[in-house]
Write an enzyme that holds these catalytic residues in place. Structure first.
Site, PDB file in Angstrom:
ATOM      1  CB  CYS A   1      -0.991   0.122   1.178  1.00 11.85           C
ATOM      2  SG  CYS A   1      -1.821   1.400   1.528  1.00 11.85           S
TER       3      CYS A   1
ATOM      4  CB  CYS B   1      -3.155   3.738  -5.125  1.00 10.80           C
ATOM      5  SG  CYS B   1      -4.568   2.816  -4.126  1.00 10.80           S
TER       6      CYS B   1
END
Length: 237
Positions: free
Chosen positions: A72, A174
């Site tokens: 992440c 992302c």
């Protein structure tokens, strides 16, 4: 076998896990989807560090990972140094936006970073490249999770948000956004840059070339999405 935990707030980390699973050997993978605390993208850094520590404590209580892949960009940008200091016995591999490869491909002004607000605000790489453009598309990670097997339905929303930008390179800042490479490529001629390949190179430094892999899934939430996550991992694109 090396015990490798892959953590993320939802399906984004599956892109990283998929790359790792099929590119490395000798690993016992555990994918931890922190659905309880999703989404990460607009939380404060201090809260995200607390969340990250709670996930590692949970993993240590039963899995005891040798390596944790923070799949992440948001969590990496605010918590990776904190985690390395707090848990020195674990190797942490973070997920950084592929800004440098994109800037080698074209001028900074022609690079568009798609990321969460926290990554845009906190990433050291973003700060080192002030001339790139950055865009946080509202709720996009959540929409990807909800439409994992109907991603084409997101094309109108992507077109609306990218209208008029015309970058030469798009950095997928992302891990969720690597899921929609096909959809992005259908509406833009920009070259796409993700981070999964770099993570694979890092993990291979610690893993053997022998044996196979296995993989388990768990969630901090209801776990309702785990069957879909498994099918996504096994799906051949």
């Amino acid at each position: 076998m090396k015990k490798v935990a892959v953590i993320d707030s939802g399906s984004g980390g599956l892109n990283t896990l998929k790359e790792l699973f099929y590119s490395t050997t000798g690993c016992q993978f555990l994918f931890l989807a922190d659905e309880k605390n999703a989404p990460y993208g607009e939380k404060e850094p201090c809260e995200l560090r607390k969340i990250a520590a709670s996930l590692i404590d949970l993993l240590n209580s039963f899995f005891k990972p040798d390596i944790v892949v923070v799949a992440c960009n948001t969590l990496t940008s605010v918590a990776i140094d904190f985690l390395r200091a707090k848990y020195p016995e674990i190797v942490f591999i973070g997920c950084e936006p592929a800004i440098m490869p994109a800037c080698r491909f074209c001028d900074e002004e022609d690079v568009l970073l798609l990321a969460t607000p926290v990554t845009i605000r906190e990433s050291s790489l973003v700060k080192e490249h002030p001339n790139i453009r950055a865009l946080a598309i509202e709720n996009l990670p959540i929409l990807i999770d909800r439409n994992l097997f109907d991603l084409d339905s997101l094309i109108p929303y992507l077109e609306e948000n990218l209208e008029g930008l015309e970058p030469q390179a798009i950095v997928l800042g992302c891990t969720h956004f690597e899921t929609i490479k096909k959809q992005l490529s259908s509406i833009t001629s920009a070259k796409l840059f993700g981070s999964s390949e770099g993570i694979c190179r890092q993990l291979k430094k610690y893993c053997s070339d022998e044996g196979g892999n296995d993989c388990s899934f768990m969630s901090t939430g209801s776990g309702d999405h785990l069957p879909a996550f498994f099918h996504f991992l096994m799906k051949n694109d």
